[in-house]
Design an enzyme around this catalytic site. Structure first.
Site, mmCIF file in Angstrom:
data_model
loop_
_atom_site.group_PDB
_atom_site.id
_atom_site.type_symbol
_atom_site.label_atom_id
_atom_site.label_comp_id
_atom_site.label_asym_id
_atom_site.label_seq_id
_atom_site.Cartn_x
_atom_site.Cartn_y
_atom_site.Cartn_z
ATOM 1 N N MET A 168 0.843 -1.205 0.000
ATOM 2 C CA MET A 168 0.000 0.000 0.000
ATOM 3 C C MET A 168 0.879 1.256 0.000
ATOM 4 O O MET A 168 0.407 2.354 0.278
ATOM 5 C CB MET A 168 -0.924 0.000 1.210
ATOM 6 C CG MET A 168 -1.909 -1.169 1.169
ATOM 7 S SD MET A 168 -3.488 -0.808 1.911
ATOM 8 C CE MET A 168 -3.005 -0.558 3.595
ATOM 9 N N GLY A 169 2.168 1.065 -0.278
ATOM 10 C CA GLY A 169 3.052 2.228 -0.393
ATOM 11 C C GLY A 169 3.627 2.686 0.930
ATOM 12 O O GLY A 169 3.556 1.979 1.933
ATOM 13 N N LEU B 14 6.823 2.946 1.389
ATOM 14 C CA LEU B 14 7.714 1.792 1.531
ATOM 15 C C LEU B 14 8.818 2.037 2.559
ATOM 16 O O LEU B 14 9.392 3.120 2.616
ATOM 17 C CB LEU B 14 8.336 1.439 0.173
ATOM 18 C CG LEU B 14 7.350 1.132 -0.957
ATOM 19 C CD1 LEU B 14 8.081 0.637 -2.193
ATOM 20 C CD2 LEU B 14 6.292 0.113 -0.543
ATOM 21 N N HIS C 279 9.353 -3.541 3.478
ATOM 22 C CA HIS C 279 8.984 -3.738 2.065
ATOM 23 C C HIS C 279 10.248 -4.020 1.236
ATOM 24 O O HIS C 279 10.242 -4.868 0.348
ATOM 25 C CB HIS C 279 8.315 -2.487 1.493
ATOM 26 C CG HIS C 279 7.018 -2.125 2.148
ATOM 27 N ND1 HIS C 279 6.876 -1.025 2.958
ATOM 28 C CD2 HIS C 279 5.793 -2.714 2.107
ATOM 29 C CE1 HIS C 279 5.629 -0.942 3.380
ATOM 30 N NE2 HIS C 279 4.942 -1.958 2.882
ATOM 31 N N GLN D 134 -10.419 -2.143 2.617
ATOM 32 C CA GLN D 134 -9.952 -2.715 3.881
ATOM 33 C C GLN D 134 -9.858 -1.685 5.004
ATOM 34 O O GLN D 134 -9.307 -1.973 6.056
ATOM 35 C CB GLN D 134 -8.636 -3.468 3.690
ATOM 36 C CG GLN D 134 -7.467 -2.621 3.272
ATOM 37 C CD GLN D 134 -6.304 -3.482 2.842
ATOM 38 O OE1 GLN D 134 -6.319 -4.072 1.769
ATOM 39 N NE2 GLN D 134 -5.270 -3.550 3.670
ATOM 40 N N GLY E 66 4.499 -10.466 3.955
ATOM 41 C CA GLY E 66 5.230 -10.320 5.211
ATOM 42 C C GLY E 66 4.559 -11.086 6.345
ATOM 43 O O GLY E 66 3.336 -11.121 6.451
ATOM 44 N N GLU E 67 5.382 -11.691 7.196
ATOM 45 C CA GLU E 67 4.841 -12.377 8.378
ATOM 46 C C GLU E 67 4.388 -11.380 9.431
ATOM 47 O O GLU E 67 3.740 -11.759 10.405
ATOM 48 C CB GLU E 67 5.900 -13.324 8.961
ATOM 49 C CG GLU E 67 6.142 -14.511 8.070
ATOM 50 C CD GLU E 67 7.175 -15.477 8.614
ATOM 51 O OE1 GLU E 67 7.623 -15.306 9.764
ATOM 52 O OE2 GLU E 67 7.545 -16.391 7.865
ATOM 53 N N ASP F 281 2.124 -9.350 9.169
ATOM 54 C CA ASP F 281 0.663 -9.441 9.158
ATOM 55 C C ASP F 281 0.293 -10.921 9.120
ATOM 56 O O ASP F 281 -0.154 -11.439 8.095
ATOM 57 C CB ASP F 281 0.123 -8.676 7.951
ATOM 58 C CG ASP F 281 0.559 -7.228 7.987
ATOM 59 O OD1 ASP F 281 0.030 -6.477 8.814
ATOM 60 O OD2 ASP F 281 1.478 -6.848 7.228
ATOM 61 N N GLN G 154 -3.263 -12.037 8.177
ATOM 62 C CA GLN G 154 -3.479 -11.772 6.752
ATOM 63 C C GLN G 154 -2.796 -12.857 5.898
ATOM 64 O O GLN G 154 -3.370 -13.350 4.924
ATOM 65 C CB GLN G 154 -2.903 -10.394 6.427
ATOM 66 C CG GLN G 154 -2.852 -10.066 4.954
ATOM 67 C CD GLN G 154 -2.400 -8.644 4.712
ATOM 68 O OE1 GLN G 154 -3.125 -7.707 4.973
ATOM 69 N NE2 GLN G 154 -1.193 -8.464 4.222
HETATM 70 P P1 AMP Z 1 1.480 -2.934 3.411
HETATM 71 O O1 AMP Z 1 2.093 -1.932 2.496
HETATM 72 O O2 AMP Z 1 1.505 -2.524 4.845
HETATM 73 O O3 AMP Z 1 0.144 -3.413 2.938
HETATM 74 O O4 AMP Z 1 2.439 -4.202 3.352
HETATM 75 C C1 AMP Z 1 2.766 -4.822 2.136
HETATM 76 C C2 AMP Z 1 3.479 -6.117 2.424
HETATM 77 O O5 AMP Z 1 4.643 -5.850 3.183
HETATM 78 C C3 AMP Z 1 2.628 -7.075 3.272
HETATM 79 O O6 AMP Z 1 2.836 -8.402 2.799
HETATM 80 C C4 AMP Z 1 3.178 -6.877 4.658
HETATM 81 O O7 AMP Z 1 3.006 -7.999 5.502
HETATM 82 C C5 AMP Z 1 4.653 -6.648 4.343
HETATM 83 N N1 AMP Z 1 5.298 -5.918 5.456
HETATM 84 C C6 AMP Z 1 4.907 -4.749 6.001
HETATM 85 N N2 AMP Z 1 5.710 -4.421 7.031
HETATM 86 C C7 AMP Z 1 6.637 -5.421 7.127
HETATM 87 C C8 AMP Z 1 7.744 -5.677 8.003
HETATM 88 N N3 AMP Z 1 8.069 -4.850 8.987
HETATM 89 N N4 AMP Z 1 8.463 -6.803 7.809
HETATM 90 C C9 AMP Z 1 8.130 -7.681 6.809
HETATM 91 N N5 AMP Z 1 7.111 -7.488 5.953
HETATM 92 C C10 AMP Z 1 6.369 -6.376 6.103
#
Ligand code: AMP
Length: 342
Positions: free
Chosen positions: A29-30, A32, A36, A61, A150-151, A153, A156
């Site tokens: 969702m940006g 970054l 990310h 969401q 990412g773990e 979440d 999710q």
């Molecule tokens: P988001 O932009 O928050 O929707 O995240 C996009 C992807 O990045 C998702 O698969 C998240 O689980 C992963 N992600 C976000 N933060 C982290 C982090 N700190 N470590 C690992 N993966 C992450």
């Protein structure tokens, strides 16, 4: 390959059609950050596929309009970060592109009821339905071989794994461990909203989870009430703190070797989640297969990498057989066999 930015779904479909090779897909969702970056660079370094990062803030969401509006938007910087960490292409669609009005091809999905009726799913009704809807839509457009998630979440991740299984999609999910900031808190796009004092509270919360993990190793049990009390003494507003089975998200049972301690807290306007895995003992991994398939080689390598004890049961059987033949022991004589086993 030239780096490309794609903004329309038709452009994406054209690009996809002319592509030779498979796609690694990293939806975001940006705003970054290093978490990310880890997803993008891991995908880049894992294979020779084409790396596609998407940046789309999915309105479905968000339960709260203000939360959606306040979500950090840093697109120019995101483009630089994505390309410099291994993206070959970036997909930045608009809402109308992802959800065109009157398009019969858009399916609004429901997340697995079992998995979404715990943790965040209970407190954010519809949130995981929105996640499933957008990811399914993106997967149908991108048709990737690998999906990087990412773990951080965790719920999710489980829900999306379930979605891919239920929809019988031929996509491999690659999950990346939570990337943490220098002070131990999980990196999140929402962290920029935190004041210094709020950040301190989150650090306390994450530290408590890690402390619980350490204590669990010794005590083999957890006292949720005690942890909650400790957090409350710091005036931390807890949304939930639960001890669950890591895959079913049902209450953890005594016999579970591995379990999940997951929590969500609120700091000012920001809501943050974190979790740790609790283990009673080191994992046991059994590897079986036909003779000569490389079981011992693979097992030795895994044991070394994970710092586990390597137990060659095949060699144990052979050693016993050798000794029985050498000592001329009848294998039917159970008592003798037991003695020799000792
Ligand atoms: P988001 O932009 O928050 O929707 O995240 C996009 C992807 O990045 C998702 O698969 C998240 O689980 C992963 N992600 C976000 N933060 C982290 C982090 N700190 N470590 C690992 N993966 C992450």
């Amino acid at each position: 390959m030239k780096n490309v930015i794609i903004r329309k779904t038709e452009e994406l479909e054209n690009w996809r059609r002319n592509l030779r090779g498979e796609i690694n897909f990293i939806p975001t969702m940006g705003n970054l950050h290093d978490g990310h970056k880890k997803l993008i660079s891991t995908a880049k370094n894992s294979n020779f596929n084409i790396n596609l990062v998407s940046i789309f803030i999915n309105p479905l969401q968000f339960e709260n309009k203000d939360d959606l509006e306040d979500y950090p938007k840093t697109i120019d910087n995101d483009i630089k970060i994505a390309f410099s960490n291994g993206a070959d292409a970036i997909f930045i669609p608009s809402t109308i592109d992802i959800y065109p009005l009157n398009d019969k091809n858009i399916f609004y999905l429901k997340a697995s009821e079992e998995l979404s009726s715990a943790l965040c799913g209970l407190r954010r009704p519809g949130h995981f339905d929105g996640v499933c809807t957008v990811v399914y839509r993106l997967l149908n457009l991108v048709k990737p071989k690998n999906l990087y998630l990412g773990e951080k979440d965790w719920q999710q991740l489980l829900i999306l794994k379930n979605l891919i299984a239920v929809k019988k999609l031929n996509i491999d999910i690659k999950s990346i461990p939570t990337h943490r900031d220098f002070d131990g808190i999980p990196l999140s796009s929402r962290n920029i909203h935190l004041s210094k004092s709020e950040r301190k509270l989150i650090r306390f919360f994450s530290n408590e989870l890690f402390l619980a993990k350490k204590n669990f190793k010794i005590e083999k049990k957890i006292n949720l009430k005690k942890i909650i009390k400790k957090l409350q003494s710091k005036k931390i507003s807890i949304e939930y703190l639960e001890h669950l089975h890591p895959h079913t998200l049902q209450k953890a049972r005594l016999e579970d070797n591995i379990s999940l301690l997951a929590g969500a807290i609120r700091c000012g306007e920001t809501r943050l989640i974190d979790h740790v895995f609790l283990m009673k003992r080191r994992p046991i991994i059994a590897i079986d297969g036909p003779a000569g398939s490389g079981k011992s080689t693979v097992t030795k390598l895994i044991a070394k990498k994970l710092k586990l004890l390597y137990l060659d049961t095949g060699a144990m059987y052979r050693a016993l057989s050798w000794l029985m033949i050498k000592e001329n022991i009848d294998y039917k004589k159970e008592k003798k066999l037991q003695n020799i086993l000792k």
